[in-house]
Design an enzyme around this catalytic site. Sequence first.
Site, PDB file in Angstrom:
ATOM      1  N   GLU A  27       0.862  -1.178   0.000  1.00  8.23           N
ATOM      2  CA  GLU A  27       0.000   0.000   0.000  1.00  8.23           C
ATOM      3  C   GLU A  27       0.900   1.229   0.000  1.00  8.23           C
ATOM      4  O   GLU A  27       1.830   1.309   0.811  1.00  8.23           O
ATOM      5  CB  GLU A  27      -0.914  -0.010   1.230  1.00  8.23           C
ATOM      6  CG  GLU A  27      -1.858  -1.192   1.235  1.00  8.23           C
ATOM      7  CD  GLU A  27      -2.397  -1.521   2.609  1.00  8.23           C
ATOM      8  OE1 GLU A  27      -1.923  -0.918   3.596  1.00  8.23           O
ATOM      9  OE2 GLU A  27      -3.260  -2.394   2.697  1.00  8.23           O
ATOM     10  N   ARG A  53      -4.428  18.648  15.178  1.00  2.00           N
ATOM     11  CA  ARG A  53      -4.149  17.669  14.129  1.00  2.00           C
ATOM     12  C   ARG A  53      -5.094  16.503  14.328  1.00  2.00           C
ATOM     13  O   ARG A  53      -4.984  15.739  15.290  1.00  2.00           O
ATOM     14  CB  ARG A  53      -2.689  17.210  14.181  1.00  2.00           C
ATOM     15  CG  ARG A  53      -1.699  18.304  13.828  1.00  2.00           C
ATOM     16  CD  ARG A  53      -1.916  18.795  12.425  1.00  2.00           C
ATOM     17  NE  ARG A  53      -0.790  19.589  11.957  1.00  2.00           N
ATOM     18  CZ  ARG A  53      -0.769  20.154  10.782  1.00  2.00           C
ATOM     19  NH1 ARG A  53      -1.792  20.019   9.949  1.00  2.00           N
ATOM     20  NH2 ARG A  53       0.274  20.869  10.406  1.00  2.00           N
ATOM     21  N   GLY A 104       8.125   3.863   4.785  1.00  2.14           N
ATOM     22  CA  GLY A 104       7.504   2.558   4.582  1.00  2.14           C
ATOM     23  C   GLY A 104       6.244   2.599   3.735  1.00  2.14           C
ATOM     24  O   GLY A 104       5.934   1.629   3.042  1.00  2.14           O
ATOM     25  N   GLU A 127      -7.739  29.330   5.402  1.00  4.84           N
ATOM     26  CA  GLU A 127      -9.053  29.458   6.053  1.00  4.84           C
ATOM     27  C   GLU A 127      -9.361  28.318   7.017  1.00  4.84           C
ATOM     28  O   GLU A 127     -10.178  28.468   7.910  1.00  4.84           O
ATOM     29  CB  GLU A 127     -10.169  29.613   5.020  1.00  4.84           C
ATOM     30  CG  GLU A 127     -10.476  28.378   4.206  1.00  4.84           C
ATOM     31  CD  GLU A 127     -11.640  28.595   3.262  1.00  4.84           C
ATOM     32  OE1 GLU A 127     -12.426  27.644   3.108  1.00  4.84           O
ATOM     33  OE2 GLU A 127     -11.765  29.687   2.685  1.00  4.84           O
TER      34      GLU A 127
END
Length: 167
Positions: A27, A53, A104, A127
């Site tokens: 992935e 975050r 990774g 914004e």
Amino acid sequence: MEIYNGRVVRLVVEEIALPNGGKAQREVVYNPDYAAVLPVDCDGNIWFVRQYRHSVRRQVLEIPAGIIDAGETPEQCALRELEEEIGKRVGKLNKICTYHGNIGICSGKGHLFLAEDLTDGKQNFDEDEFITVEKYSLEKARRMIADEEIVCGKTIMAIFAYISING
């Protein structure tokens, strides 16, 4: 096979050939390159931004950083982000290194800079940015890393690079 293609990232599952002749799936998150800048003022204080975050679901203390816009150099991005996020311009900008933050699975590179000789500029948040600017001594920043108050990888790397450069 593309799984997701969003505003900032693209997730793909790819089949690769292994050294033993076998095959495996990997992935990969294709994300843009970015620049980050460690601003140090004439008193030796490091300037940070504190912002939420969502990936870690908390307010995080980190150095100014942002995605490199089309046609922009990493240096230009660092200068832009520094002024936009903390309202400072820089007299001296030195490249510390280029790195892969999560080699990774992610493709994007980070370009890390040291900014010195700071002068006043003008903040200009995006914004969707809600930022608080804070500054701390190098010693306080080191303690904040040890106490896990600073957990951002690029920020920790920048501080330790600064320590190694300046003894």
